[in-house]
Design a protein around this motif. Structure first.
Motif, PDB file in Angstrom:
ATOM      1  N   VAL A  60     -25.843  -2.091 -69.068  1.00  0.00           N
ATOM      2  CA  VAL A  60     -25.702  -2.315 -70.505  1.00  0.00           C
ATOM      3  C   VAL A  60     -26.757  -1.504 -71.241  1.00  0.00           C
ATOM      4  O   VAL A  60     -27.762  -1.071 -70.664  1.00  0.00           O
ATOM      5  CB  VAL A  60     -25.831  -3.809 -70.870  1.00  0.00           C
ATOM      6  N   HIS A  64     -27.646  -4.333 -76.215  1.00  0.00           N
ATOM      7  CA  HIS A  64     -26.909  -5.514 -75.766  1.00  0.00           C
ATOM      8  C   HIS A  64     -27.807  -6.559 -75.094  1.00  0.00           C
ATOM      9  O   HIS A  64     -27.355  -7.656 -74.795  1.00  0.00           O
ATOM     10  CB  HIS A  64     -25.798  -5.118 -74.809  1.00  0.00           C
ATOM     11  N   PRO A  66     -30.261  -8.443 -76.280  1.00  0.00           N
ATOM     12  CA  PRO A  66     -30.445  -9.727 -76.983  1.00  0.00           C
ATOM     13  C   PRO A  66     -29.349 -10.732 -76.680  1.00  0.00           C
ATOM     14  O   PRO A  66     -29.593 -11.943 -76.718  1.00  0.00           O
ATOM     15  CB  PRO A  66     -30.442  -9.339 -78.455  1.00  0.00           C
ATOM     16  N   TRP A  67     -28.153 -10.276 -76.319  1.00  0.00           N
ATOM     17  CA  TRP A  67     -27.090 -11.202 -75.942  1.00  0.00           C
ATOM     18  C   TRP A  67     -27.452 -11.929 -74.655  1.00  0.00           C
ATOM     19  O   TRP A  67     -27.110 -13.097 -74.494  1.00  0.00           O
ATOM     20  CB  TRP A  67     -25.764 -10.465 -75.773  1.00  0.00           C
ATOM     21  N   ALA A  68     -28.133 -11.271 -73.751  1.00  0.00           N
ATOM     22  CA  ALA A  68     -28.545 -11.914 -72.497  1.00  0.00           C
ATOM     23  C   ALA A  68     -29.615 -12.963 -72.756  1.00  0.00           C
ATOM     24  O   ALA A  68     -29.642 -14.006 -72.102  1.00  0.00           O
ATOM     25  CB  ALA A  68     -29.054 -10.860 -71.517  1.00  0.00           C
ATOM     26  N   ASN A  70     -30.100 -14.663 -75.632  1.00  0.00           N
ATOM     27  CA  ASN A  70     -29.589 -15.764 -76.448  1.00  0.00           C
ATOM     28  C   ASN A  70     -28.431 -16.519 -75.816  1.00  0.00           C
ATOM     29  O   ASN A  70     -28.017 -17.534 -76.333  1.00  0.00           O
ATOM     30  CB  ASN A  70     -29.140 -15.212 -77.819  1.00  0.00           C
ATOM     31  N   ALA A  71     -27.914 -16.024 -74.721  1.00  0.00           N
ATOM     32  CA  ALA A  71     -26.747 -16.682 -74.109  1.00  0.00           C
ATOM     33  C   ALA A  71     -27.146 -17.951 -73.380  1.00  0.00           C
ATOM     34  O   ALA A  71     -28.210 -18.223 -73.031  1.00  0.00           O
ATOM     35  CB  ALA A  71     -26.079 -15.735 -73.132  1.00  0.00           C
TER      36      ALA A  71
END
Length: 71
Positions: A60, A64, A66-68, A70-71
């Protein structure tokens, strides 16, 4: 004031927990909240340490990541 959490079978084996509940101690909420906060800090730290590996393994872009977190 009675706490419903003290009525669960998993709690009965802990020494002193019944006395703490009967005393109506004001320490009960901090004793519940503190371990939860510790686990959250440890979880966040482990994700921060793993970010470079996540970047490499999942191929990635840094945008991308920050998606990891915040998930």
């Amino acid at each position: 004031m009675a706490y419903a959490i003290f009525d669960t079978p998993a709690i009965h084996g802990i020494r002193g927990i019944k006395e703490l509940a009967q005393a109506g101690s004001e320490m009960v909420p901090p004793l519940v909240i503190a371990p939860v906060q510790l686990l959250q800090v440890l979880d966040d730290s482990s994700v921060d340490i793993a970010l470079p590996s996540i970047l490499d393994e999942l191929a990635v872009t840094p945008a991308h990541l920050p998606w990891a977190v915040n998930a």
